[in-house]
Design a protein around this motif. Sequence first.
Motif, short mmCIF file in Angstrom:
data_model
loop_
_atom_site.label_atom_id
_atom_site.label_comp_id
_atom_site.label_asym_id
_atom_site.label_seq_id
_atom_site.Cartn_x
_atom_site.Cartn_y
_atom_site.Cartn_z
N MET A 115 0.83 -1.22 0.00
CA MET A 115 0.00 0.00 0.00
C MET A 115 0.86 1.26 0.00
SD MET A 115 -2.80 -1.34 2.81
CE MET A 115 -3.91 0.07 2.80
N MET A 116 1.98 1.22 0.74
CA MET A 116 2.89 2.37 0.81
C MET A 116 3.56 2.66 -0.51
SD MET A 116 5.28 2.08 4.21
CE MET A 116 6.26 3.57 3.94
N LYS A 117 3.90 1.58 -1.20
CA LYS A 117 4.75 1.66 -2.39
C LYS A 117 4.19 2.61 -3.45
CE LYS A 117 7.74 -1.66 -4.65
NZ LYS A 117 7.98 -3.06 -4.98
N GLU A 118 2.86 2.67 -3.51
CA GLU A 118 2.21 3.58 -4.48
C GLU A 118 2.62 5.03 -4.25
OE1 GLU A 118 -2.05 3.19 -4.30
OE2 GLU A 118 -1.90 1.05 -3.84
N HIS A 119 3.04 5.35 -3.02
CA HIS A 119 3.34 6.74 -2.66
C HIS A 119 4.84 7.01 -2.52
CE1 HIS A 119 -0.97 6.94 -1.92
NE2 HIS A 119 -0.83 5.84 -1.21
N ILE A 132 13.00 6.69 2.69
CA ILE A 132 11.56 6.65 2.53
C ILE A 132 10.92 7.42 3.68
CG2 ILE A 132 9.52 5.15 2.56
CD1 ILE A 132 11.30 3.04 1.12
N LYS A 133 10.14 8.42 3.34
CA LYS A 133 9.54 9.27 4.37
C LYS A 133 8.19 8.73 4.84
CE LYS A 133 12.11 13.35 3.16
NZ LYS A 133 12.12 14.80 3.05
N ALA A 134 7.82 9.13 6.02
CA ALA A 134 6.56 8.64 6.59
C ALA A 134 5.34 9.21 5.87
CB ALA A 134 6.49 8.99 8.08
N GLU A 135 5.55 10.25 5.03
CA GLU A 135 4.44 10.76 4.20
C GLU A 135 3.85 9.62 3.35
OE1 GLU A 135 7.17 12.61 4.66
OE2 GLU A 135 6.70 14.76 4.49
N ALA A 136 4.70 8.66 2.97
CA ALA A 136 4.22 7.54 2.14
C ALA A 136 3.34 6.58 2.95
CB ALA A 136 5.41 6.78 1.55
N LEU A 137 3.51 6.61 4.28
CA LEU A 137 2.71 5.75 5.14
C LEU A 137 1.39 6.40 5.53
CD1 LEU A 137 2.63 3.07 6.78
CD2 LEU A 137 3.74 4.31 8.66
N LYS A 138 1.33 7.72 5.48
CA LYS A 138 0.15 8.47 5.95
C LYS A 138 -1.15 7.99 5.28
CE LYS A 138 -1.66 12.43 7.86
NZ LYS A 138 -3.04 12.03 8.19
N VAL A 141 -2.21 4.67 6.86
CA VAL A 141 -2.76 4.84 8.21
C VAL A 141 -4.18 5.40 8.12
CG1 VAL A 141 -2.48 6.06 10.42
CG2 VAL A 141 -0.47 5.11 9.26
N ASP A 142 -4.36 6.37 7.22
CA ASP A 142 -5.69 6.97 7.04
C ASP A 142 -6.70 5.93 6.55
OD1 ASP A 142 -4.66 9.38 7.85
OD2 ASP A 142 -4.50 10.24 5.83
N LYS A 143 -6.26 5.03 5.66
CA LYS A 143 -7.17 4.00 5.14
C LYS A 143 -7.56 3.02 6.25
CE LYS A 143 -8.21 0.84 1.38
NZ LYS A 143 -9.32 0.36 2.15
N PHE A 144 -6.59 2.61 7.05
CA PHE A 144 -6.88 1.73 8.19
C PHE A 144 -7.94 2.39 9.08
CE2 PHE A 144 -3.58 -1.01 6.95
CZ PHE A 144 -3.42 -2.06 7.85
N LYS A 145 -7.73 3.68 9.34
CA LYS A 145 -8.66 4.42 10.23
C LYS A 145 -10.06 4.47 9.61
CE LYS A 145 -6.90 8.00 12.61
NZ LYS A 145 -6.49 9.40 12.90
N ALA A 146 -10.11 4.74 8.30
CA ALA A 146 -11.41 4.82 7.60
C ALA A 146 -12.12 3.47 7.62
CB ALA A 146 -11.19 5.28 6.17
N ASP A 147 -11.34 2.40 7.60
CA ASP A 147 -11.92 1.05 7.64
C ASP A 147 -12.20 0.57 9.06
OD1 ASP A 147 -11.68 1.05 4.91
OD2 ASP A 147 -9.90 -0.24 4.84
N ALA A 191 -3.56 9.14 19.33
CA ALA A 191 -2.65 8.50 18.36
C ALA A 191 -3.35 8.11 17.06
CB ALA A 191 -2.01 7.27 18.98
N ASP A 192 -2.64 8.33 15.93
CA ASP A 192 -3.04 7.78 14.62
C ASP A 192 -2.47 6.37 14.48
OD1 ASP A 192 -4.24 10.23 13.81
OD2 ASP A 192 -2.26 11.00 13.23
N ALA A 193 -1.23 6.19 14.93
CA ALA A 193 -0.58 4.87 14.93
C ALA A 193 -0.43 4.46 16.39
CB ALA A 193 0.79 4.94 14.26
N LEU A 194 -0.85 3.24 16.71
CA LEU A 194 -0.86 2.77 18.10
C LEU A 194 0.40 1.96 18.38
CD1 LEU A 194 -4.59 1.63 18.14
CD2 LEU A 194 -3.67 3.77 19.05
N LEU A 195 1.30 2.53 19.19
CA LEU A 195 2.58 1.88 19.48
C LEU A 195 2.49 1.12 20.80
CD1 LEU A 195 3.29 3.81 17.24
CD2 LEU A 195 5.28 4.59 18.55
#
Length: 445
Positions: A115-119, A132-138, A141-147, A191-195
């Motif tokens: 999923m990240m690779k597209e970005h 690789i910046k975390a912008e590619a992960l954002k 994370v947003d899709k996980f949250k939406a789902d 948190a957006d990402a749960l550590l």
Amino acid sequence: MMISGLTIAKAEMLPVEKDELKFGFIKLTDMAPLAIAYEKGYFEDEGLFVTLEPQANWKVLLDRVITGELDGAHMLAGQPLAATIGFGTKAHIVTPFSMDLNGNGITVSNEVWAMMKEHVPMDAEGKPVHPIKAEALKPVVDKFKADGKPFNMGMVFPVSTHNYELRYWLASGNIHPGFYSPTDVSGQIKADALLSVTPPPQMPSTMEAGTIVGYCVGEPWNQQAVFKGIGVPVITDYEIWKNNPEKVFGVTKEFTEKYPNTTLALTKALIRAAKWLDENNNANRPEAVEILARSEYVGADAEVIANSMTGTFEYEKGDKREVPDFNVFYRYFATYPYYSDAIWYLTQMRRWGQIAEQKDDAWYDEVAKSVYRPDIYLKAAQLLVEDGHVDKADFPWETDGYREPTSAFIDNIQYDGHSPNAYINSLTIGLKSGEKVSGGLVTGG
């Protein structure tokens, strides 16, 4: 004795107060200075008879140093600081020796990577452009949250370098890694990402089981994910903060006061081991890999350990790149315990609410000086110079204990250890001056 045409007098041993010692470690490649000091006889050269004992996790390791069951240990840089200021178990722990620079990575599951690779920008050969910046992960994370799915990630301990590096990387990509508060130490407020905590050797299997979808850990557990085909390391901590300090060797303050010569002697042995690990352009690393692969040390396949310890790092399977400074044990004054290194970790504790109230700049300096002990380190170094084991040029004799300000971070924000509050306020996500977390809300400021 003759070395390189120089005549060296046999060094006199320090009159150590305690010669039988037990040191703890966690099964990670950066425990290497302990293994090498033992295997190469550097402890024995100092009149020390050392037992090395792997520990179940970082909490057990710290508790056993505090109770005296262990005389000292390979520790997370944040552990002596947190213990001394009373975050978690309170005890005055000090470090006379920084064990290494760099050495960690952030790995994500195959699903998340797809999923990240597209970005992620690609080069002419179709390989990802690093870092690789975390912008590619954002968006992931947003899709996980939406789902309605939690985005769970592992790190090794609440005051670990891994926790702070993972948080730094996520925040630099506008992903909130969550706050701590005095009443909620989960670190997941807002948190957006749960550590959460996962012991290092269990990281790959926990991700394979789907409990977490990514993690930040030291080697060999990122490369293990590549070998098992279950995930992709996306960034090393060298790319998050170039030549960041990693582990330290920790003892209680009481130990240094009761056994000052023993403390000097063990520091001498560790400095020699660090030098051996880096000398002649890492020529000893293959031998170090063979030693670390043994079950009594790291106990992972030599091939997996060699992937990072010999100056390369494999990201996607087959995408192996030169990373000569992935593990640094001696170069760049790696073993000197800089106050500014301690203060960076304290700023991150404050940024994420582990230090609940604002502190003035003088407090940061005071805590750093009570925990990091370059005075012991330089005394040990001077003795080694006199013994003929190291060069005088290998040590920063004139420093005030602070590194020069640096912006060698993934987001290019400058860090100056002399101005911790200005630094904290310059970071976009995180607590600012006067703010605190209360009942799940950020107040003050």
